[in-house]
Design an enzyme around this catalytic site. Structure first.
Site, PDB file in Angstrom:
ATOM      1  CE  LYS A   1      -3.895   1.979   2.657  1.00 40.28           C
ATOM      2  NZ  LYS A   1      -4.876   1.750   3.726  1.00 40.28           N
TER       3      LYS A   1
ATOM      4  CB  SER B   1      -8.196   3.764   2.790  1.00 42.90           C
ATOM      5  OG  SER B   1      -7.334   3.111   3.690  1.00 42.90           O
TER       6      SER B   1
ATOM      7  CB  SER C   1      -8.337   0.759   5.475  1.00 44.43           C
ATOM      8  OG  SER C   1      -8.875   2.028   5.393  1.00 44.43           O
TER       9      SER C   1
HETATM   10  N1  GLN Z   1     -13.121   4.377   6.585  1.00 45.50           N
HETATM   11  C1  GLN Z   1     -12.350   4.615   7.757  1.00 45.50           C
HETATM   12  C2  GLN Z   1     -11.851   6.041   7.782  1.00 45.50           C
HETATM   13  O1  GLN Z   1     -12.024   6.716   6.834  1.00 45.50           O
HETATM   14  C3  GLN Z   1     -11.224   3.635   7.873  1.00 45.50           C
HETATM   15  C4  GLN Z   1     -10.028   3.968   7.102  1.00 45.50           C
HETATM   16  C5  GLN Z   1      -8.833   3.123   7.440  1.00 45.50           C
HETATM   17  O2  GLN Z   1      -8.951   2.076   8.054  1.00 45.50           O
HETATM   18  N2  GLN Z   1      -7.654   3.630   7.085  1.00 45.50           N
HETATM   19  O3  GLN Z   1     -11.295   6.472   8.741  1.00 45.50           O
END
Ligand code: GLN
Length: 442
Positions: free
Chosen positions: A46, A120, A144
């Site tokens: 990532k 994400s 994410s």
């Molecule tokens: N959707 C969650 C957020 O926007 C989780 C994102 C993540 O785990 N990086 O914070």
């Protein structure tokens, strides 16, 4: 869409790269592909995890041009064990999002490009879906890994907080961030995971605990957590539970008070932490540089910080507000207390068995359907993935059903440091489950 997964065969490396680049044009899985020929097993990483000599942007314009001269510990350990990184995967900027659209290049679902890939860690999920036997190194703060894994039909494992060193991770919310894994088989994930876990002097929150695999045949459904779940999803999930009951699992129902507060507590804590973590991007040190030193103080910093996307700006503003002296007790400190209570309540259930939920409360939406939803609506989609993330419990999303050619995922949660029990469950599950693409279903 080809029904076949991209394969890396002996001597076929240039061919794989060609196919990968074509697929990338279509799906936006990678922010960077390293075309030099690799030996050994390949992984993707990532784009918020540092790989020496490769750009690391976390999909943010403010980090454009940043090329770290060091490896994240997880990457370092894998490279020492013969793995090579083929590229950096697309993501929501700094990890802010659940749909893979908070990026310059919207991530698209490998089953159908009109649909979201989830976020994400969108690109890691796509790469894992399209490349044969692939494992991608991803990251989760509040879901994410699970969300894109579910939408792209792969397995996403988020380990216990602290089990994998965060050194070299571009931080979002340090008390919540976890480096984890996406793959299509328990053996592949175990292989990669076992080489990355363990204490690291460079990350004081990393832990040296032994990881257990205490298996349980009891699955708890948290009834009050299911309340906001789409009816169709509930229906498919019921079939999954019957299927698991036929395999000898005992399904129990329970309630956990306070879980409705998990999403607000998570967003309060994560925004507060994000606003401090993002303070270092000022146009001096990392990535984007402001070169005009004749600007006054405000204009100088504004010209750097306006590089942030919309969601990043929102979180910096809200996070700074949450931390302000007059209100921090009301929101931030209350959220810390809530988090402790939820840990205790979930732990009381997890000591007797797994918790199982659908991964996402909705069927995969089309890109057009979610592009314009309100932030609060978007945050509420994390209602099932936030609780284990908020509490640092290891959890795994695994595909269990195809609805009109699109995959659905379920989430299995276990107690701290019992991560390998999730993979043992998966080993059993995958005996009957076949990964597929839409076309293969006919
Ligand atoms: N959707 C969650 C957020 O926007 C989780 C994102 C993540 O785990 N990086 O914070």
């Amino acid at each position: 869409m080809t029904a076949n997964f991209l394969q890396l065969e002996n001597g076929q490396y240039p061919n794989l790269m060609k196919q990968l680049k074509n697929e990338n044009e279509r799906l936006n899985a990678f922010n960077f592909i390293d075309e030099t020929e690799k030996t050994g097993k390949i992984i993707s990483v990532k784009d918020n995890i540092c790989v020496k000599g490769m750009p690391a942007t976390a999909s943010s314009k403010i980090l454009r041009g940043y090329v770290p001269g060091f490896n994240a510990t997880a990457v370092e350990r894998l490279e020492k064990n013969g793995f090579s990184v083929i590229g950096k995967t697309n993501m929501d900027e700094f990890g802010f999002g659940s749909f893979g659209l908070n990026s310059e290049k919207p991530a698209k679902n490998p089953f159908d490009e009109e649909y979201i890939a989830g976020g994400s860690s969108s690109g890691s999920a796509i790469a894992t879906a399209i490349i044969k036997d692939h494992v991608s190194i991803a990251e989760s703060t509040g879901g994410s890994i699970s969300a894109p894994a579910a939408f792209c039909g792969v397995v996403g494992l988020t380990p216990t907080y602290g089990l994998v060193s965060r050194y070299g991770l571009i931080d979002y919310a340090s008390s919540l961030d976890k480096i984890g894994f996406m793959g299509k088989s328990a053996d592949n994930i175990r292989d990669v995971m076992s080489k990355t876990v363990g204490e690291d002097p460079k990350d004081t929150t990393s832990l040296s605990k032994n990881v257990s695999n205490e298996n349980s045949r009891v699955l708890y459904v948290i009834d009050n957590l299911m309340e906001g779940v789409d009816e169709g999803i509930r229906d498919r999930f019921e079939s999954l539970l019957s299927n698991l009951a036929n395999k000898g699992y005992k399904v129990e129902h329970t309630k956990i008070d306070y879980l409705k507060h998990a999403v607000p507590a998570y967003y309060i804590l994560s925004m507060a932490e994000a606003s401090t973590n993002l303070a270092k991007y000022q146009g001096f040190k990392y990535g984007f540089k402001v070169k005009d030193f004749s600007l006054n103080y405000n204009d100088f910093f504004m010209s750097a910080r306006k590089q942030f996307g919309r969601e990043a700006k929102r979180r910096v503003i809200l996070g700074t507000f949450i931390r302000s002296k007059s209100i921090k007790q009301k929101y931030y400190e209350k959220s810390l207390v809530l988090r402790q209570s939820i840990i205790k309540m979930m732990h009381d259930v997890l000591k007797n068995g797994f918790i199982i939920t659908p991964t996402m409360p909705i069927f995969t939406p089309k890109i057009d359907e979610v592009k314009d939803i309100s932030p609060v609506e978007a945050y509420s989609m994390d209602m099932l993935t936030v609780p284990p993330n908020l509490c640092g419990f290891p959890h795994m999303s695994f595909p269990y059903f195809y609805e009109k050619g699109m995959p659905l995922g379920a989430q299995l949660i276990t107690d701290h440091f019992n991560d390998y029990a999730l993979l043992d469950f998966l080993s059993e599950w995958e005996k009957d489950f076949k990964y597929t693409f839409k076309e293969e279903l006919g």
